[in-house]
Write a protein that holds these residues in place. Structure first.
Motif, PDB file in Angstrom:
ATOM      1  N   SER A  13     -29.023  18.384 -62.421  1.00  0.00           N
ATOM      2  CA  SER A  13     -29.735  19.407 -61.640  1.00  0.00           C
ATOM      3  C   SER A  13     -30.376  18.785 -60.403  1.00  0.00           C
ATOM      4  O   SER A  13     -30.312  19.340 -59.306  1.00  0.00           O
ATOM      5  N   ARG A 137     -38.179  21.999 -64.573  1.00  0.00           N
ATOM      6  CA  ARG A 137     -38.039  22.180 -63.120  1.00  0.00           C
ATOM      7  C   ARG A 137     -38.921  21.195 -62.366  1.00  0.00           C
ATOM      8  O   ARG A 137     -38.509  20.638 -61.344  1.00  0.00           O
ATOM      9  N   THR A 140     -37.245  17.849 -62.437  1.00  0.00           N
ATOM     10  CA  THR A 140     -36.056  17.890 -61.587  1.00  0.00           C
ATOM     11  C   THR A 140     -36.428  17.796 -60.115  1.00  0.00           C
ATOM     12  O   THR A 140     -35.827  17.021 -59.359  1.00  0.00           O
TER      13      THR A 140
END
Length: 190
Positions: A13, A137, A140
């Protein structure tokens, strides 16, 4: 249905955000893997080392041993091996402890037992089981902004990803604040 995050999916990602190609599960020797793996380790250390989230918070009971370091505190307690940040300490009756002292990497008190709440840095190398999506997230974005210049050569991409990371960190702290009592982290020391 929740999807379990793992190291490879988080790496891929972040690489996608940077504009790099994805990694296969067998790729552990390429320069891209080395860069991404270092960024992953750094992201885990920095995100969980500097922040208090329910995901990386533990509560343990510590039993005191006799101490002679301070005359007012007859017991000393050793921090757990994975101790990172202090959150709170309570008595055996679940009341916030107010009479204790930190010194020599230990806690000193007169209580027989204390209940210590603290944060730790989780080991996410093999599995990120239970890692909420907002923390996935955050990791990432931390990785992507950290390796953007090295992999893409674009300072603009780095700036954009850094802004997204900053917003995601603010959002993560807000979401975390909404999950507990409002006064949980507010005390005289703040």
């Amino acid at each position: 249905m929740a999807i379990e995050a793992n190291k490879l999916s988080i790496l891929n990602s972040a690489l996608r955000m940077v504009g790099s190609y994805h990694l296969e599960s067998t790729d552990e020797s390429s320069s891209t893997y080395e860069i991404a793996s270092r960024a992953y380790s750094q992201a885990v250390t920095e995100v969980f080392g500097d922040n208090i989230f329910n995901y990386n918070t533990k509560r343990v009971t510590l039993t005191g041993v006799d101490a002679t370091e301070f005359k007012d505190y007859t017991k000393e307690y050793t921090f757990p091996d994975d101790f990172n940040l202090f959150v709170s300490v309570e008595t055996a009756d679940d009341y916030l402890a107010s009479d204790y002292r930190f010194a020599n990497s230990k806690i000193y008190s007169s209580e027989e037992t204390l209940k210590l709440s603290y944060t730790y840095i989780p080991d996410l190398e093999t599995s990120a089981l239970g890692l909420p999506a907002f923390l996935t997230r955050l990791l990432t974005l931390h990785m992507a902004q950290n390796m953007a210049i090295e992999l893409s050569g674009s300072e603009n991409r780095h700036e954009i990803l850094f802004k997204q990371y900053t917003l995601a960190l603010r959002r993560a702290r807000t979401l975390e604040g909404r999950q507990g009592p409002a006064q949980q982290y507010i005390n005289d020391g703040n």
